[in-house]
Design a protein around this motif. Structure first.
Motif, PDB file in Angstrom:
ATOM      1  N   UNK A   4      -3.395  -1.605   5.438  1.00 32.17           N
ATOM      2  CA  UNK A   4      -4.654  -1.791   6.137  1.00 32.17           C
ATOM      3  C   UNK A   4      -5.750  -2.103   5.136  1.00 32.17           C
ATOM      4  N   UNK A   5      -6.717  -2.934   5.566  1.00 35.44           N
ATOM      5  CA  UNK A   5      -7.860  -3.191   4.702  1.00 35.44           C
ATOM      6  C   UNK A   5      -8.967  -2.171   4.955  1.00 35.44           C
ATOM      7  N   UNK A   6      -8.821  -1.351   5.985  1.00 30.13           N
ATOM      8  CA  UNK A   6      -9.764  -0.275   6.263  1.00 30.13           C
ATOM      9  C   UNK A   6      -9.001   1.036   6.144  1.00 30.13           C
ATOM     10  N   UNK A  70       0.133   9.620   1.963  1.00 29.98           N
ATOM     11  CA  UNK A  70       0.145   8.412   2.785  1.00 29.98           C
ATOM     12  C   UNK A  70       0.762   8.687   4.143  1.00 29.98           C
ATOM     13  N   UNK A  71       0.201   8.065   5.158  1.00 33.90           N
ATOM     14  CA  UNK A  71       0.754   8.127   6.511  1.00 33.90           C
ATOM     15  C   UNK A  71       1.177   6.712   6.874  1.00 33.90           C
ATOM     16  N   UNK A  72       2.404   6.351   6.575  1.00 29.58           N
ATOM     17  CA  UNK A  72       2.869   4.996   6.888  1.00 29.58           C
ATOM     18  C   UNK A  72       2.555   4.024   5.779  1.00 29.58           C
ATOM     19  N   UNK A  73       2.098   2.831   6.154  1.00 31.69           N
ATOM     20  CA  UNK A  73       1.824   1.773   5.176  1.00 31.69           C
ATOM     21  C   UNK A  73       0.688   2.170   4.242  1.00 31.69           C
ATOM     22  N   UNK A  74       0.714   1.660   3.000  1.00 37.63           N
ATOM     23  CA  UNK A  74      -0.346   2.002   2.049  1.00 37.63           C
ATOM     24  C   UNK A  74      -1.662   1.320   2.400  1.00 37.63           C
ATOM     25  N   UNK A  78      -7.398  -5.053  -1.031  1.00 37.70           N
ATOM     26  CA  UNK A  78      -7.631  -6.482  -1.195  1.00 37.70           C
ATOM     27  C   UNK A  78      -6.911  -7.267  -0.115  1.00 37.70           C
ATOM     28  N   UNK A  79      -7.574  -8.293   0.411  1.00 38.13           N
ATOM     29  CA  UNK A  79      -6.859  -9.208   1.290  1.00 38.13           C
ATOM     30  C   UNK A  79      -5.868  -9.982   0.437  1.00 38.13           C
ATOM     31  N   UNK A  80      -4.708 -10.244   0.981  1.00 38.85           N
ATOM     32  CA  UNK A  80      -3.695 -10.967   0.221  1.00 38.85           C
ATOM     33  C   UNK A  80      -3.127 -10.143  -0.918  1.00 38.85           C
ATOM     34  N   UNK A  81      -3.050  -8.834  -0.732  1.00 40.57           N
ATOM     35  CA  UNK A  81      -2.556  -7.964  -1.808  1.00 40.57           C
ATOM     36  C   UNK A  81      -1.149  -8.348  -2.231  1.00 40.57           C
ATOM     37  N   UNK A  82      -0.378  -8.929  -1.321  1.00 41.43           N
ATOM     38  CA  UNK A  82       0.976  -9.340  -1.687  1.00 41.43           C
ATOM     39  C   UNK A  82       0.948 -10.416  -2.767  1.00 41.43           C
TER      40      UNK A  82
END
Length: 102
Positions: A4-6, A70-74, A78-82
C-alpha cells in the motif's frame, strides 16, 4: 503491485512507535509525526551502502522493534517500488570515452 502507498495503522500501533522511536529520533519531533514511518526510514538510511527492498527493510525494522508487525503486504512508500527495489536497475553503467567527453 503489492503493498500500500498509504500506511494505515491503528492508534495503538502509532502510540507504540512513538514510545519506541521518539527518544532516538528526537530531532524529528513535531507532535503529528508518524513515528512508525520514522523508524522504517531510519532503518532504510542505516542500510544505504547495502540497499534492500522495502519489504526486507520493514522486516529488519520490525525485528528491531522500530515498526509494528506487518499485517499482510508490506507498506511501500514509493510508487513503482517493484522497479526501485531492483538493484540491477541502479547499477552504474560502463561509459565509453566518447560518452565521458560529451
Amino acid at each position: 503491485s503489492r503493498g500500500e502507498s498509504l500506511w494505515e495503522l491503528e492508534e495503538q500501533e502509532l502510540k507504540t512507535c512513538r514510545e519506541r522511536n521518539q527518544e532516538q529520533f528526537w530531532w524529528q519531533y513535531p507532535e503529528d509525526r508518524n513515528w512508525c514511518w520514522l523508524g522504517l526510514k531510519a532503518k532504510c538510511h542505516a542500510m544505504l551502502q547495502d540497499p534492500r527492498p522495502w519489504s526486507e527493510v520493514h522486516d529488519l525494522a520490525e525485528a528491531e522493534n522500530l515498526v509494528p508487525q506487518r499485517h499482510g503486504d508490506p507498506f511501500l512508500p514509493l510508487k513503482g517500488a517493484d522497479l526501485c527495489d531492483r538493484k540491477e536497475l541502479g547499477q552504474s553503467r560502463p561509459w565509453i570515452a566518447a560518452e565521458r567527453l560529451a
